[in-house]
Design a protein around this motif. Structure first.
Motif, PDB file in Angstrom:
ATOM      1  N   ALA A   1       0.920  -1.286   0.012  1.00 29.97           N
ATOM      2  CA  ALA A   1       0.303  -0.270   0.057  1.00 29.97           C
ATOM      3  C   ALA A   1       1.395   1.387   0.095  1.00 29.97           C
ATOM      4  N   SER A   2       1.871   1.166  -0.860  1.00 33.22           N
ATOM      5  CA  SER A   2       2.668   2.246  -0.727  1.00 33.22           C
ATOM      6  C   SER A   2       3.191   2.878  -1.937  1.00 33.22           C
ATOM      7  N   ASN A   3       3.764   3.660  -2.583  1.00 29.44           N
ATOM      8  CA  ASN A   3       3.915   4.396  -4.365  1.00 29.44           C
ATOM      9  C   ASN A   3       5.597   3.529  -4.674  1.00 29.44           C
ATOM     10  N   VAL A   4       6.125   3.468  -3.339  1.00 29.97           N
ATOM     11  CA  VAL A   4       7.636   3.521  -3.823  1.00 29.97           C
ATOM     12  C   VAL A   4       8.533   2.288  -2.583  1.00 29.97           C
ATOM     13  N   SER A   5       9.465   1.399  -2.137  1.00 31.38           N
ATOM     14  CA  SER A   5       9.405   0.712  -1.741  1.00 31.38           C
ATOM     15  C   SER A   5      10.902   1.650  -1.190  1.00 31.38           C
ATOM     16  N   LEU A   6      11.272   1.645  -0.456  1.00 29.92           N
ATOM     17  CA  LEU A   6      13.273   2.148   0.144  1.00 29.92           C
ATOM     18  C   LEU A   6      13.504   1.103   1.454  1.00 29.92           C
ATOM     19  N   ALA A   7      14.804   0.379   0.997  1.00 28.41           N
ATOM     20  CA  ALA A   7      15.622  -0.333   2.004  1.00 28.41           C
ATOM     21  C   ALA A   7      16.856  -0.112   1.037  1.00 28.41           C
ATOM     22  N   MET A   8      17.831  -1.066   2.363  1.00 32.15           N
ATOM     23  CA  MET A   8      19.408  -0.768   1.976  1.00 32.15           C
ATOM     24  C   MET A   8      19.730  -2.244   1.153  1.00 32.15           C
ATOM     25  N   PHE A   9      19.222  -3.037   2.279  1.00 32.69           N
ATOM     26  CA  PHE A   9      18.756  -4.442   1.550  1.00 32.69           C
ATOM     27  C   PHE A   9      18.712  -6.126   2.216  1.00 32.69           C
ATOM     28  N   SER A  10      17.557  -5.450   2.178  1.00 27.74           N
ATOM     29  CA  SER A  10      16.214  -6.212   2.769  1.00 27.74           C
ATOM     30  C   SER A  10      15.040  -6.899   1.803  1.00 27.74           C
ATOM     31  N   THR A  11      14.691  -7.749   2.017  1.00 24.60           N
ATOM     32  CA  THR A  11      13.648  -8.574   1.329  1.00 24.60           C
ATOM     33  C   THR A  11      12.381  -7.179   1.113  1.00 24.60           C
ATOM     34  N   THR A  12      11.911  -6.753   1.177  1.00 30.72           N
ATOM     35  CA  THR A  12      11.335  -5.765   1.004  1.00 30.72           C
ATOM     36  C   THR A  12      11.665  -5.308  -0.737  1.00 30.72           C
TER      37      THR A  12
END
Length: 107
Positions: A1-12
């Motif tokens: 339910a978001s427009n973009v996913s931000l992460a360093m190096f996760s399964t996200t």
């Protein structure tokens, strides 16, 4: 339910790519987390594999991050990543069969 996913190096990032939505791997080359990422992968991988495949964006600095966020909110980044996501992350229900076929081929 978001427009973009931000992460360093996760399964996200994997989830974002599988759902065909824009993901951004924030792992700047000069950051301590980048060194941790490389160390945890035995020093063999220098960037997130989904960045290498073109399935998520991989900005190298804050300016590129801001640019990627703007492109994500405009829909441009999603269109840019979609082909690589569909090519490398098939969600057609046949993954188990492909893995079994590959494993049988190794025997």
């Amino acid at each position: 339910a978001s427009n973009v996913s931000l992460a360093m190096f996760s399964t996200t990032l994997m989830h974002a790519a599988a759902l065909r939505m824009p993901g951004i791997a924030i792992l700047y080359p000069d950051s301590p987390m980048h060194e941790r990422f490389k160390t945890e992968r035995g020093g063999f991988i220098d960037e997130h594999p989904l960045v290498t495949l073109g399935a998520v964006a991989g900005p190298c600095n804050r300016d590129e991050l801001v640019q990627n966020l703007r492109r994500a909110f405009s829909g441009e980044l999603e269109q840019e990543l979609k082909l690589a996501q569909a090519t490398h992350l098939r969600t057609d229900g046949g993954n188990a069969e492909r893995i079994a076929r590959f494993a049988r081929g190794l025997l």
